[in-house]
Write a protein that holds these residues in place. Structure first.
Motif, short mmCIF file in Angstrom:
data_model
loop_
_atom_site.label_atom_id
_atom_site.label_comp_id
_atom_site.label_asym_id
_atom_site.label_seq_id
_atom_site.Cartn_x
_atom_site.Cartn_y
_atom_site.Cartn_z
N THR A 47 0.81 -1.73 -0.51
CA THR A 47 0.28 0.01 0.13
C THR A 47 0.48 0.63 -0.02
O THR A 47 2.02 1.25 0.90
N ARG A 48 -0.02 2.38 -1.35
CA ARG A 48 1.30 3.77 -0.81
C ARG A 48 0.22 4.89 -0.51
O ARG A 48 0.27 6.07 -0.74
N HIS A 49 -0.60 4.28 0.06
CA HIS A 49 -2.20 5.28 0.05
C HIS A 49 -2.86 5.29 1.67
O HIS A 49 -3.55 6.51 1.41
N ALA A 50 -1.92 4.39 2.08
CA ALA A 50 -3.34 4.10 3.23
C ALA A 50 -2.15 4.54 5.11
O ALA A 50 -2.66 5.37 5.66
N PHE A 51 -0.71 5.28 4.26
CA PHE A 51 -0.26 5.69 5.40
C PHE A 51 0.51 7.56 4.93
O PHE A 51 0.58 7.28 4.27
N GLY A 52 0.80 8.53 6.01
CA GLY A 52 1.94 9.09 6.00
C GLY A 52 1.12 9.50 4.79
O GLY A 52 -0.08 10.08 5.03
N ASN A 53 2.21 10.57 4.33
CA ASN A 53 1.47 10.91 3.03
C ASN A 53 1.62 10.37 1.69
O ASN A 53 1.75 10.95 0.34
N GLU A 54 1.13 9.17 1.25
CA GLU A 54 1.01 8.21 0.71
C GLU A 54 1.85 8.62 -0.09
O GLU A 54 1.89 8.07 -1.40
N SER A 55 3.56 8.66 -0.01
CA SER A 55 4.83 8.11 -1.27
C SER A 55 5.43 6.71 -0.67
O SER A 55 5.02 6.24 -0.17
N ARG B 246 5.29 3.88 2.40
CA ARG B 246 5.42 2.79 2.18
C ARG B 246 6.92 1.67 2.71
O ARG B 246 6.83 1.15 3.15
N ILE B 247 7.84 2.84 2.45
CA ILE B 247 9.30 2.19 3.13
C ILE B 247 9.10 1.84 4.75
O ILE B 247 9.61 0.84 5.33
N LYS B 248 8.89 2.87 5.48
CA LYS B 248 8.32 2.74 7.08
C LYS B 248 7.73 1.25 6.95
O LYS B 248 8.05 0.78 8.44
N THR B 249 6.17 1.42 6.89
CA THR B 249 5.28 0.60 7.17
C THR B 249 6.36 -0.70 6.45
O THR B 249 6.01 -1.98 7.15
N LYS C 12 11.29 -2.69 18.85
CA LYS C 12 10.12 -2.19 18.83
C LYS C 12 9.27 -1.98 18.06
O LYS C 12 8.87 -2.11 17.19
N ALA C 13 8.17 -2.59 18.41
CA ALA C 13 6.69 -2.27 17.32
C ALA C 13 5.90 -1.25 17.90
O ALA C 13 5.84 -0.41 18.34
N VAL C 14 5.91 -0.86 16.41
CA VAL C 14 5.42 0.79 16.10
C VAL C 14 4.04 0.93 14.87
O VAL C 14 3.79 0.04 14.50
N CYS C 15 2.92 1.17 15.66
CA CYS C 15 1.47 1.11 14.92
C CYS C 15 1.85 2.00 13.82
O CYS C 15 2.23 3.05 13.54
N ALA C 16 1.75 1.48 12.54
CA ALA C 16 1.34 1.87 11.43
C ALA C 16 0.32 3.43 11.31
O ALA C 16 -0.41 3.21 12.32
N LYS C 17 1.02 4.42 10.95
CA LYS C 17 -0.19 5.90 11.30
C LYS C 17 -0.21 6.68 9.54
O LYS C 17 0.70 6.53 8.85
#
Length: 575
Positions: free
Chosen positions: A302-310, A314-317, A570-575
């Motif tokens: 996915t590129r449109h679900a998180f952050g600024n959709e870049s 997506r790399i962070k996800t 460390k577990a991080v929630c996607a946002k």
């Protein structure tokens, strides 16, 4: 399926039949009720010379245990090999064969006998025509390039975009393992990064070698698949971009995410908000989820679900997903489950394409042994720092942000950890390093020879193309060292830049070290004096970028705060 694989094999999973007997401490073969009427419970084979083959039919596509084999955690009698403890290399962990960073990082975590011949047959091997170092070394830092391609191969992948695409380097991670094996850094390289792809020799099906011409000012992801480029081209592009030469590569496609996430029993993820992405088909409510198969693939695509959709978000996800998968692999539930272990071995090896240096289970097992003791908290994900391409009005690509990238790459090239290692181990290491540094620094104490008296022969032993020639011109024209000479490529590559000199050349060595910014560790003094007019020997290594750029990596505290980092534990929630 052959005749021996029919019948009960369709009903019985061999991994489910091995059960630990608490009274004996050994695994035993537990058949289901119908099979038990024909065959009693038997102890796991103990000796290759006398034990019969396990009395169970293998499941489809998986050969049954060979003579002398034992289930996960079992032992085989007879003489043990050095370091193997009752089974040698075949008892080392094989989760390394995942072909994804997650499994790469947990290689060696559990001991098991696996079906060597069968698993070897699952691997795909690419001849990379001399790209890279020729393979990792046990006593050196290791650089593995993990490539996720967007090739739409395999059943169920027809609906993902261009089904006829030959694939690109869609997800690329340079995985650096420290020389002392205490830590690791996973560097993501954005696919839309504008870079230079060098000429690359590629092996053809008929055995000949064809050189695919390079390209300037193109997206990084075109280093694979396009114009006939193979993974060796991506390895060469990474070296051109980072100054880091890759030892080996591992490559997977869409199916790897689906099969591996399913084999491990799902990968836990956390969402700060609900997601409904039509393009990737990811639809999930806010909260925690365990994803596998198609859902797992949708999450990392996915590129449109998180952050600024870049692509950067997506790399962070993807990094969050890989970190979670690593934690899942390290969990007791995975490592003590024979069923998961066998499933992972199958899914992992079927997913992998590797170079010849990793083209067997034995070689992958050797690599696993190098990684098995790295704690997840000492593994850092980061991304090559980039900026929007200033040449574009509509921002679609990025370029390297040299201000942030240079210190980061220096640290990786210098084998400096981005995270804290165990304090006790770190203290011992720092004490040893301090002692060694004091002795080495003493080499820089003393007189400096005049520039015109410095005699040095310059070799390229792994630096950028043309580095020896560029250095010669710089020394002569900028530093006045007219007695320098260019000797071209060194007879063999070196791991790092080094200056070899005799005791009576120490004043020349110090002057050259000052000019080039060489650290004390680069100075290698011999034991006997040199004859008059004998030049010193400067061999430029992969840590050398250009004349005048210091080789010493900055200490960790000097890494700019803007450089993105995330620890694998460390577990991080996607946002």
């Amino acid at each position: 399926m052959d005749a021996q694989s029919r019948g009960r094999a369709e009903e019985i999973d061999p991994a489910d039949q091995w059960v630990l007997n608490p009274r004996t401490g050994h695994y035993e073969l537990q058949l289901n009720d119908s099979a038990a009427q024909e065959r009693p419970r038997v102890a796991a084979p103990r000796r290759s010379s006398s034990a019969p083959a396990a009395p169970t039919a293998p499941s489809p596509g998986v050969p049954g245990p060979r003579r002398g084999d034992a289930p996960p955690g079992g032992r085989r009698g007879g003489r043990s090999r050095k370091g193997g403890g009752g089974g040698g290399r075949r008892k080392k962990a094989l989760l390394i064969t995942s072909g994804t960073l997650a499994l790469l990082l947990v290689g060696g975590a559990a001991a098991a006998y696996l079906y060597y011949d069968h698993l070897n047959g699952n691997l795909s091997v690419t001849d990379i025509a001399g790209a890279g170092t020729g393979g990792f070394k046990k006593d050196q830092a290791i650089n593995i390039l993990v490539i996720g391609t967007d090739k739409r191969s395999g059943a169920g992948n027809e609906g993902y975009g261009d089904k006829d695409s030959v694939g690109h380097a869609d997800t690329t991670i340079l995985f650096h393992i420290a020389k002392d094996r205490s830590n690791a850094t996973a560097l993501s390289i954005p696919r839309d990064l504008i870079t230079t792809i060098p000429d690359c020799p590629t092996k053809q099906p008929d055995g000949t070698t064809k050189t695919v011409r390079g390209a300037k000012g193109v997206r990084f992801n075109t280093s694979l698949g396009q114009e006939g480029r193979d993974a060796g081209c991506t390895m060469r592009t990474v070296k051109e971009l980072t100054g880091i030469e890759v030892d080996n590569f591992m490559m997977v496609d869409f199916n790897a995410v689906k099969t591996l996430s399913t084999a491990v029993g799902g990968v836990p993820v956390c969402l700060e908000k609900a997601v409904d992405d039509e393009d990737s088909k990811l639809k999930l409510p806010q909260g925690e989820h365990r994803l596998e198969g198609e859902q797992a693939l949708a999450f990392v695509r996915t590129r449109h679900a998180f952050g600024n959709e870049s692509d950067l978000d997506r790399i962070k996800t993807q990094q969050q997903f890989l970190g979670s998968m690593m934690r899942e692999m390290k969990s007791k539930e995975t490592l003590t489950s024979p069923k998961k272990f066998f499933s992972l071995a199958e899914a992992a090896t079927k997913s992998l394409t590797v170079d010849q240096g990793l083209g067997s289970i034995d070689k992958l097992t050797d690599l696993a042994g190098e990684l098995k003791d790295i704690d997840l908290k000492n593994i850092t994900f980061t991304t090559l720092p980039v900026l929007d391409n200033p040449a574009e009005k509509v921002k679609a690509t990025v370029v390297v942000d040299q201000r942030l990238a240079d210190p980061l790459l220096q640290m990786i090239r210098g084998d400096v950890s981005l995270t804290e290692v165990e304090k006790k181990e770190q203290a011992a290491k720092e004490a040893a390093d301090a002692d060694a540094k004091a002795k080495q620094d003493a080499l820089l104490q003393g007189n400096r020879a005049p520039a015109g008296d410095v005699r040095v022969a310059v070799y390229n032993g792994g630096g950028p193309k043309g580095a020896a020639s560029a250095t010669l011109g710089w020394l002569q024209n900028t530093k006045g060292m007219s007695k320098a000479s260019n000797q071209g490529n060194a007879p063999s590559k070196v791991d790092a830049t080094q200056l070899e000199y005799a005791p009576n050349q120490a004043d020349q060595a110090r002057a050259l070290a000052d000019a080039l910014g060489l650290p004390a560790t680069a100075l290698k003094m011999g034991t006997t004096d040199a004859a008059a007019k004998t030049p010193m020997k400067l061999t430029l290594g992969p840590d050398f970028q250009k004349p005048g750029t210091p080789l010493s990596p900055p200490p960790p505290q000097e890494l700019p705060k803007d450089v993105q980092q995330a620890q694998a534990d460390k577990a991080v929630c996607a946002k």
